[in-house]
Design an enzyme around this catalytic site. Structure first.
Site, short mmCIF file in Angstrom:
data_model
loop_
_atom_site.label_atom_id
_atom_site.label_comp_id
_atom_site.label_asym_id
_atom_site.label_seq_id
_atom_site.Cartn_x
_atom_site.Cartn_y
_atom_site.Cartn_z
N THR A 59 27.89 34.63 55.02
CA THR A 59 27.47 35.28 56.25
C THR A 59 27.54 34.35 57.46
O THR A 59 27.43 33.12 57.30
CB THR A 59 26.02 35.79 56.07
OG1 THR A 59 25.47 36.12 57.34
CG2 THR A 59 25.12 34.71 55.48
N ASP A 60 27.67 34.93 58.64
CA ASP A 60 27.64 34.11 59.87
C ASP A 60 26.22 33.57 60.14
O ASP A 60 26.04 32.68 60.96
CB ASP A 60 28.15 34.92 61.07
CG ASP A 60 27.34 36.18 61.37
OD1 ASP A 60 26.40 36.51 60.61
OD2 ASP A 60 27.64 36.85 62.38
N GLU A 61 25.22 34.14 59.42
CA GLU A 61 23.83 33.73 59.70
C GLU A 61 23.57 32.27 59.32
O GLU A 61 22.59 31.68 59.77
CB GLU A 61 22.85 34.67 58.99
CG GLU A 61 23.08 36.10 59.41
CD GLU A 61 21.98 37.07 59.01
OE1 GLU A 61 20.85 36.64 58.80
OE2 GLU A 61 22.29 38.27 58.91
N TYR A 99 16.71 33.81 53.88
CA TYR A 99 17.99 34.40 53.45
C TYR A 99 19.15 33.49 53.86
O TYR A 99 19.96 33.09 53.03
CB TYR A 99 18.17 35.79 54.08
CG TYR A 99 19.61 36.29 54.03
CD1 TYR A 99 20.24 36.55 52.81
CD2 TYR A 99 20.34 36.49 55.20
CE1 TYR A 99 21.56 36.99 52.76
CE2 TYR A 99 21.66 36.93 55.16
CZ TYR A 99 22.27 37.18 53.94
OH TYR A 99 23.57 37.60 53.89
N LYS A 158 21.82 31.29 51.57
CA LYS A 158 23.29 31.50 51.62
C LYS A 158 23.96 30.17 52.01
O LYS A 158 25.01 29.82 51.47
CB LYS A 158 23.66 32.59 52.62
CG LYS A 158 23.28 34.00 52.22
CD LYS A 158 23.97 34.51 50.95
CE LYS A 158 25.45 34.80 51.14
NZ LYS A 158 26.04 35.42 49.93
P1 NAD Z 1 23.58 44.43 48.92
O1 NAD Z 1 22.18 43.94 48.96
O2 NAD Z 1 23.90 45.81 49.37
O3 NAD Z 1 24.16 44.28 47.44
C1 NAD Z 1 23.90 43.16 46.63
C2 NAD Z 1 24.29 43.53 45.20
O4 NAD Z 1 24.08 42.37 44.38
C3 NAD Z 1 23.47 44.66 44.60
O5 NAD Z 1 24.32 45.57 43.93
C4 NAD Z 1 22.55 43.96 43.62
O6 NAD Z 1 22.20 44.78 42.51
C5 NAD Z 1 23.40 42.79 43.20
N1 NAD Z 1 22.60 41.65 42.71
C6 NAD Z 1 21.51 41.11 43.30
N2 NAD Z 1 21.04 40.09 42.56
C7 NAD Z 1 21.87 39.97 41.49
C8 NAD Z 1 21.94 39.10 40.38
N3 NAD Z 1 21.03 38.13 40.21
N4 NAD Z 1 22.94 39.24 39.49
C9 NAD Z 1 23.87 40.24 39.64
N5 NAD Z 1 23.84 41.11 40.66
C10 NAD Z 1 22.87 40.97 41.59
O7 NAD Z 1 24.41 43.36 49.77
P2 NAD Z 1 25.71 43.57 50.68
O8 NAD Z 1 25.27 43.96 52.03
O9 NAD Z 1 26.69 44.39 49.93
O10 NAD Z 1 26.22 42.07 50.75
C11 NAD Z 1 27.12 41.55 49.77
C12 NAD Z 1 27.38 40.08 50.07
O11 NAD Z 1 27.93 39.94 51.38
C13 NAD Z 1 26.12 39.22 50.04
O12 NAD Z 1 26.44 37.99 49.44
C14 NAD Z 1 25.77 39.02 51.52
O13 NAD Z 1 25.12 37.79 51.72
C15 NAD Z 1 27.15 39.04 52.14
N6 NAD Z 1 27.20 39.52 53.54
C16 NAD Z 1 26.66 40.71 53.88
C17 NAD Z 1 26.75 41.16 55.19
C18 NAD Z 1 26.19 42.49 55.61
O14 NAD Z 1 26.21 42.82 56.81
N7 NAD Z 1 25.71 43.34 54.70
C19 NAD Z 1 27.41 40.39 56.15
C20 NAD Z 1 27.97 39.16 55.76
C21 NAD Z 1 27.86 38.73 54.44
P1 TYD Z 2 19.57 43.73 59.88
O1 TYD Z 2 20.31 45.00 59.66
O2 TYD Z 2 18.38 43.45 59.03
O3 TYD Z 2 20.65 42.55 59.77
P2 TYD Z 2 20.49 40.97 60.10
O4 TYD Z 2 19.08 40.64 60.30
O5 TYD Z 2 21.02 40.35 58.85
O6 TYD Z 2 21.34 40.73 61.30
O7 TYD Z 2 19.12 43.67 61.40
C1 TYD Z 2 20.05 43.74 62.45
C2 TYD Z 2 19.28 43.55 63.75
O8 TYD Z 2 18.40 44.68 63.93
C3 TYD Z 2 18.41 42.32 63.76
O9 TYD Z 2 18.42 41.75 65.07
C4 TYD Z 2 17.01 42.86 63.46
C5 TYD Z 2 17.04 44.26 64.05
N1 TYD Z 2 16.19 45.27 63.34
C6 TYD Z 2 15.28 46.03 64.08
O10 TYD Z 2 15.15 45.88 65.31
N2 TYD Z 2 14.53 46.95 63.40
C7 TYD Z 2 14.62 47.13 62.06
O11 TYD Z 2 13.88 47.99 61.50
C8 TYD Z 2 15.58 46.37 61.32
C9 TYD Z 2 15.74 46.54 59.84
C10 TYD Z 2 16.36 45.44 62.02
#
Ligand code: NAD
Ligand code: TYD
Length: 359
Positions: free
Chosen positions: A134-136, A159, A163
């Site tokens: 992630t960019d975070e 988090y 990561k």
């Molecule tokens: P998500 O939370 O929707 O899915 C995570 C999945 O991992 C779930 O299916 C969960 O059951 C599985 N999981 C959790 N712990 C596990 C374990 N110990 N063993 C096996 N499986 C396990 O997450 P997402 O949003 O699909 O993100 C996927 C990846 O991309 C993550 O690594 C996250 O850090 C990264 N990412 C997400 C975003 C975003 O905006 N969602 C952006 C950048 C990077």
């Molecule tokens: P989120 O979807 O949790 O992603 P991330 O924190 O990983 O960027 O949140 C996106 C943005 O929205 C973040 O600035 C927090 C804000 N946010 C709210 O204002 N209200 C909410 O209920 C949630 C879940 C997020």
């Protein structure tokens, strides 16, 4: 291609599997997922039969060394893409331990198993270990500037710290052992099958259900948003053409303040649900106490992946956001399936902390 996908029942993983099975008809995918609250096999309910035969699901944990060793020897993987993670910042604030366990220890275990397997097979240089990050990890930007692949790590939340730690292990396995690893650091994704704890799906579902729309702080925090199908295409590009040892930043060139997105969603939902001024979704907006350690702004410089691998996002934010709202409106059965008792418990815990009137 025999590909291991971890965390493939989550939001991005399940979109990636559906996308890849359609784009690469010869590929077989083993999906290893622990099915935590965020993993849902309902994400595959609409998978066509011919794709279903190339999707092999195994319920299991990436921390389980014995299981990992077994499946690596059973399937002889040519590549791995590691999505499995605890992924929600607010959950990491209330319960950081699971983030260390899965994101740090789990990534370490899968790296270690991959390394043993790769070494036993005479270190094929075509093998790939793609770690989805992630960019975070780069922390928070001020008004100016962009995250580059060379930006220093400066995580703010448990988090992003977990990561960041996992990214460092992945880099170390390349430098120390030569394992052909690649890292991608992506901005905020949105689209179908996103669990309704994250900003966009939470706001859509709450608005449909006429529940409050909780805006943290002043609502002016900025995120860069990428439609999940663009992310899937980027990941497929990286796994096929990325260079081991490299990092690629992936972004949508689409910076928005949270309040801007929430307003767009309210407009879209008012239109779709035929809501008039007196019962408009805008009336549900509530400003609530801020998230602790809330990063102010994320923005990605994605010029490296564009220049070196030819990838850039194809979807405009406005069109893809409309598509996303329509997807949720058409899949309320999916929403009801994933909203378990655990989900309701979480909503209460997270939002009651911010406002006693919640719950
Ligand atoms: P998500 O939370 O929707 O899915 C995570 C999945 O991992 C779930 O299916 C969960 O059951 C599985 N999981 C959790 N712990 C596990 C374990 N110990 N063993 C096996 N499986 C396990 O997450 P997402 O949003 O699909 O993100 C996927 C990846 O991309 C993550 O690594 C996250 O850090 C990264 N990412 C997400 C975003 C975003 O905006 N969602 C952006 C950048 C990077
Ligand atoms: P989120 O979807 O949790 O992603 P991330 O924190 O990983 O960027 O949140 C996106 C943005 O929205 C973040 O600035 C927090 C804000 N946010 C709210 O204002 N209200 C909410 O209920 C949630 C879940 C997020």
């Amino acid at each position: 291609m025999k590909l291991l996908v971890t965390g493939g029942a989550g939001f991005i993983g399940s979109n990636f599997i559906q996308y890849t099975l359609a784009q690469r008809p010869g590929w077989h995918i083993v999906n290893l997922d622990a099915l935590t609250y965020a993993g849902n096999l309902a994400n595959f309910d609409n998978l066509p039969l011919s794709h279903r035969q190339r999707h092999h699901f195994i319920k299991g944990d990436i921390k389980d060394k014995t299981l990992l060793t077994q499946i690596f020897s059973d399937y002889n993987f040519e590549a791995i893409i590691n999505f499995a993670a605890e992924s929600h910042v607010d959950r990491s604030i209330l319960g950081p331990e699971a983030f260390v366990e899965t994101n740090v220890l789990g990534t370490f275990r899968i790296l270690e198993t991959a390394k043993c397997f790769w070494e036993k097979n005479q270190k094929p240089n075509t093998f790939r270990f793609l770690h989805v990050s992630t960019d975070e990890v780069y922390g928070s930007l001020g008004k100016e500037g962009y995250f580059k692949e060379t930006s220093p790590y400066d995580p703010s939340s448990p988090y992003s710290a977990s990561k960041g730690a996992s990214d460092h292990f992945v880099s170390a396995y390349f430098r120390t052992y030569g394992l052909p690893t690649i890292i991608t650091n992506c901005s905020n994704n949105y689209g179908p099958y996103q669990f309704p704890e994250k900003l966009i799906p939470l706001m859509i579902i709450n608005s449909i259900e006429q529940k409050p729309l909780p805006v943290y702080g002043d609502g002016k925090n900025v995120r860069d948003w990428l439609y999940v199908h663009d992310h899937c295409e980027a990941l497929l590009t990286v796994i096929e053409r990325g260079i081991p040892g490299e990092t690629y930043n992936i972004g949508g060139n689409s910076e928005k303040e949270n309040i801007e997105i929430i307003s767009q969603l309210c407009d879209l939902l008012d239109e779709r649900l035929n809501r008039k001024k007196e019962n408009s979704s805008f009336q549900l907006i509530r400003f609530v106490p801020d998230r602790p350690g809330h990063d102010r702004r994320y923005a990605i410089d994605a010029s490296k992946i564009k220049k070196e691998l030819g990838w850039q996002p194809q979807h405009s934010f406005e069109k893809a956001l409309t598509k996303t709202v329509d997807w949720y409106l058409q899949h309320l059965d999916w929403v009801n399936k994933v909203k378990s008792g655990e989900y309701r418990q979480w909503v209460k815990l997270n939002y009651q902390n911010r406002d006693q009137r919640w719950g």
